[in-house]
Design a protein around this motif. Structure first.
Motif: not given
Length: 262
Positions: A84, A88, A109, A112-113, A115-118, A160-162
């Motif tokens: 991961e 990223l 996972r 999601e990792r 996507a969380r950073e935009g 859902d994961a982005g």
């Protein structure tokens, strides 16, 4: 043309943005995507008004320089970015170099990792060629009711994961058409008929530069024939050069001074 700032903070312009692509999906506007492995292919695609490119993460900077305004998705290969953290880091690096989105075939996972950073991220569904043995070989996925339901469930998990998009590879056309009615994901399809929002093709397949193209491919040119002719002409030139050196007909002295390269 849309004005943007890249993930790296540089001002730029694009023919399409993620927002544009989502609007096109809602409006039913079909889009095109091709692979580009070098600057020449990227420039040709841009000139032909192809909507989006998918490129290797290691070529983003070169491709962006050759096609400054086209939407680029940087693709992480199955053999790359294993953890991961690596996924990223690779995604951020590709975005800084000019990508507009990142594709990963890895787990929810990973998605999601990222996507969380935009970062706009695209997942994968349907057939995974690198894992074809798990599918019983290369085949279309989603022909049975259970497989279609499993695909729909995974589309929801991707959302859902982005993820904003999904590559649907070798997915049954009817199944994908029905699933798309219940999903906000932009579908990038290859080998899935005409139900996708973006239709993807490999540059080598569409240009006729593949000796054994997949069943879903269609050639619109004959680059392979031209490439074979080029190889034959090069071989002819090399053979002629060697023969001339052996019989001492080349090089010959000239009376007009030196004519070689400076």
């Amino acid at each position: 043309m849309k004005r943007i700032y890249t993930y790296g903070g540089a001002p730029a312009t694009r023919h399409l943005t993620v927002g544009c692509i989502l609007k096109n999906k809602a409006a039913g506007t079909r889009m095109t995507q091709v692979t580009a492995f070098d600057a020449e292919e990227a420039a040709a695609a841009a000139e032909a008004q192809i909507d989006t490119l998918t490129v290797g993460c290691d070529t983003v900077e070169m491709i962006r320089a050759a096609a400054p305004h086209i939407f680029i998705t940087a693709a992480q290969a199955m053999r790359e970015h294993v953890t991961e953290d690596h996924a990223l880091a690779g995604a951020i690096e590709a975005m800084v170099k000019g990508a507009d989105a990142v594709y990963t075939p890895r787990s929810l996972r990973h998605i999601e990792r990222i996507a969380r950073e935009g970062i706009s991220v695209q997942g994968h569904s349907g057939l995974f060629p690198a894992r074809a043995t798990q599918f019983g070989g290369l085949r279309t996925v989603g022909k049975t009711a259970q497989e279609a339901l499993d695909l729909m469930r995974y589309f929801r998990q991707l959302e859902d994961a982005g993820a904003y998009a999904v590559e649907a590879e070798c997915v049954a056309e009817q199944a994908l058409a029905e699933i798309s009615k219940h999903s906000n994901l932009v579908t990038v399809t290859i080998g899935g008929g005409s139900s996708g929002d973006i239709i993807l093709s490999y540059m080598s397949d569409l240009s006729g530069d593949t000796d054994t193209p997949p069943r879903h491919a269609r050639a619109f040119g004959d680059v392979g024939r031209i490439r074979k002719e080029l190889r034959a002409e090069r071989a002819k030139a090399l053979q002629g050069y060697r023969a001339a050196v052996m019989d001492r007909s080349f090089p010959r002295r000239r009376n007009h001074g030196f004519h070689g390269r400076q």
